[in-house]
Design an enzyme around this catalytic site. Structure first.
Site, PDB file in Angstrom:
ATOM      1  N   ALA A 113       0.823  -1.208   0.000  1.00  0.00           N
ATOM      2  CA  ALA A 113       0.000   0.000   0.000  1.00  0.00           C
ATOM      3  C   ALA A 113       0.856   1.256   0.000  1.00  0.00           C
ATOM      4  CB  ALA A 113      -0.943  -0.011   1.205  1.00  0.00           C
ATOM      5  N   ARG A 164       3.941   9.360 -10.222  1.00  0.00           N
ATOM      6  CA  ARG A 164       3.536   9.340 -11.623  1.00  0.00           C
ATOM      7  C   ARG A 164       2.717  10.578 -11.977  1.00  0.00           C
ATOM      8  NH1 ARG A 164       3.522   3.557 -11.130  1.00  0.00           N
ATOM      9  NH2 ARG A 164       1.533   3.563 -10.022  1.00  0.00           N
ATOM     10  N   CYS A 215       2.483 -12.892   0.569  1.00  0.00           N
ATOM     11  CA  CYS A 215       1.726 -14.108   0.227  1.00  0.00           C
ATOM     12  C   CYS A 215       2.625 -15.196  -0.337  1.00  0.00           C
ATOM     13  CB  CYS A 215       0.640 -13.768  -0.786  1.00  0.00           C
ATOM     14  SG  CYS A 215      -0.553 -12.535  -0.216  1.00  0.00           S
ATOM     15  N   ASP A 245      -3.174  -3.493   5.095  1.00  0.00           N
ATOM     16  CA  ASP A 245      -3.609  -4.376   6.175  1.00  0.00           C
ATOM     17  C   ASP A 245      -3.919  -3.650   7.479  1.00  0.00           C
ATOM     18  OD1 ASP A 245      -3.135  -6.320   4.323  1.00  0.00           O
ATOM     19  OD2 ASP A 245      -1.448  -7.246   5.367  1.00  0.00           O
ATOM     20  N   TYR A 277     -17.092 -22.289 -22.642  1.00  0.00           N
ATOM     21  CA  TYR A 277     -17.203 -23.752 -22.537  1.00  0.00           C
ATOM     22  C   TYR A 277     -16.428 -24.437 -23.650  1.00  0.00           C
ATOM     23  CZ  TYR A 277     -18.882 -28.386 -23.629  1.00  0.00           C
ATOM     24  OH  TYR A 277     -18.932 -29.713 -23.942  1.00  0.00           O
TER      25      TYR A 277
END
Length: 482
Positions: A24, A34, A57, A312, A455
């Site tokens: 973050a 930017r 993660c 978080d 499909y």
């Protein structure tokens, strides 16, 4: 030393200060850069660790050997951020926010030197910390939380030093389950001590039971309905588990519950995380029921025009239940950062909320969920119907088709989709994205049955498993309506 603030001469430039150098925080800094150049906006970022912009993660997969090198988990190094005119100060911890004066106090963790830095705009991205239970031995050598790359390296170092090959994981949430598999891959005998009836409390127990079966199949010893009361160390007193000379000096030797002791040469905490908001609390910033910072849709801290927070350390709106939740995921943190950086640079962006989508795996078993569990729906007063179906990942006649279980929860009478849980083999997990989109759009299960999904026999049965569940749920809603 004297730490009195002195606002330096920046001319007409504004200064954006960022606390936290991961997803973050550095996404916010990068987006702001930017949109506004260094002649207009000075950006100063503080990070207390050794790394920036890394994938927490990915740590279980690095520990387990699926990812070879630590640096593969780093998206952008400090040097790369500095090359973009971001004044990034590593190994520097912010210890105080003075909201009234618009300044932060920071300490260099290597030298101990302290200084104040003034700000015009502030971003708080302090992340989360692993839950460390309040019990004897929780801070003993060999007990590891896994939240940062430093944590991951410390665990790997501990594994290399351990005299035996026994590990205990406390907790069976996402981190606990993933770390248990990683330790199995490292050749450890693994015991998971879980306070709940089944692993993965983010699933309903009937779906968690499928995960339990897969973990047991990997050779993991599952201890459910048990709570660890103490981590026993090598010099912590008599025990039948101590062998002569084993793990002396205070190192881990076992974990204890009310009924038993489980030998351990290393202990991993997989209980979950809490928002790291001690700094914000001390500054008088508003926190929610889960301990996270409260923000508006622009990720601005409530009641503070020039302070934003993301990642978080914040609470977010659950679009299904309408309540605030703490959902610590890198996907959200990066989005928060983009939104904060846009707003801090003078633009406009908002974060609408989440539906609670998550996916994980145990060996080749894929585990996914989005929306509400049954107990979540009950807690917010919703009446609902549930269905569970068994299907396959591909057309049944196509080679490699594997079983899949889909559970769907729909609101009674309205038929609004409330939640989906999926457990299956290859091709199961990412199907939850269909449900995540449906939840975000507020679709009913009846509307879902008409979704025009791709499909072909190698990819799906002619009726995708999610649509089979939607059809069954729609029929059940119709039958329950007077």
């Amino acid at each position: 030393m004297d730490v009195s603030a002195a606002r330096d001469d920046r001319g007409t430039r504004e200064r954006l200060v960022v606390i936290g150098g991961d997803a973050a925080g550095m996404s916010a800094a990068s987006q702001a850069r930017r949109l506004r150049g260094p002649d207009e906006l000075e950006i100063v970022a503080f990070e207390r660790g050794h790394f920036t912009s890394f994938s927490a993660c990915g740590i279980p997969y690095w520990v387990g050997g699926d990812v070879d090198e630590r640096d593969q988990l780093i998206a952008r190094t400090p040097e790369e951020h500095r090359a973009r005119d971001i004044d990034l100060r590593m190994r520097t911890e912010v210890t105080e926010i003075d909201v009234a004066a618009g300044r932060v106090r920071a300490r260099d963790l290597d030298s101990g030197a302290e200084s104040w830095t003034s700000y015009d705009k502030l971003v708080i991205a302090t992340g989360a910390r692993p839950v460390r239970p309040d019990m004897p031995g929780a801070d003993a050598p060999g007990v590891h939380g896994v939240q940062t790359l430093d944590d991951g390296q410390a665990l790997l170092d501990s594994l290399a030093r351990a005299r035996g090959r026994r590990a205990v994981v406390i907790g069976a949430g996402y981190i606990g389950v993933e770390m248990a598999e990683a330790l199995i891959k490292r050749g450890y005998e693994v015991t998971v001590v879980n306070r709940g009836r089944e692993p993965m409390s983010t699933l309903d127990p009937d779906m968690g039971r499928l995960v339990h079966r897969a973990m047991s199949g990997l050779g993991i010893t599952m201890v459910d309905d048990a709570e660890v009361t103490e981590v026993l160390t090598g010099d912590g007193g008599p025990s039948r588990l101590v062998r002569s000379g084993e793990l002396g000096g205070g190192g881990v030797r076992a974990v204890a519950t009310a009924d038993a002791e489980y030998p351990a040469d290393v202990v991993v905490l997989g209980i979950g995380v809490r928002p790291e908001t001690a700094l914000a609390r001390a500054a008088g910033l508003p926190l929610g029921a889960h301990g996270g910072l409260l923000t508006d849709r622009a990720m601005r801290v409530r009641g503070h025009e020039n302070i934003w927070a993301g990642g978080d350390c914040v609470e977010v709106l659950d679009l299904v239940s309408g309540q605030l939740r703490h959902v610590p995921l890198g996907t959200h943190a990066n989005k928060h950062g983009q939104i904060i950086g846009t707003n801090a640079a003078g633009g406009y962006a908002t974060f609408p909320g989440v539906v609670g989508t998550a996916v994980s795996k145990v060996c080749d078993l894929e585990i996914a969920r989005t929306g509400l569990r049954e107990k979540d729906a009950r807690r917010v007063g919703l009446k609902f119907e549930t269905v569970t179906i068994e299907s396959t990942s591909r057309a049944g006649y196509y080679p490699g088709a594997s079983p899949m279980t889909v559970k769907m929860i729909a609101e009674r009478r309205t038929g609004r989709l409330l939640g989906v849980q999926i457990v299956g083999r290859e091709g199961a997990g990412k199907r939850v994205d269909i449900a995540a989109v449906a939840l975000t759009a507020g679709l009913t299960v009846e509307q879902m049955t008409a979704l025009d999904l791709g499909y072909a026999p190698p990819f799906s049965p002619v009726w995708d498993p999610v649509l089979v569940a939607a059809r069954k749920a729609a029929a059940k809603v119709r039958d329950s309506t007077p």
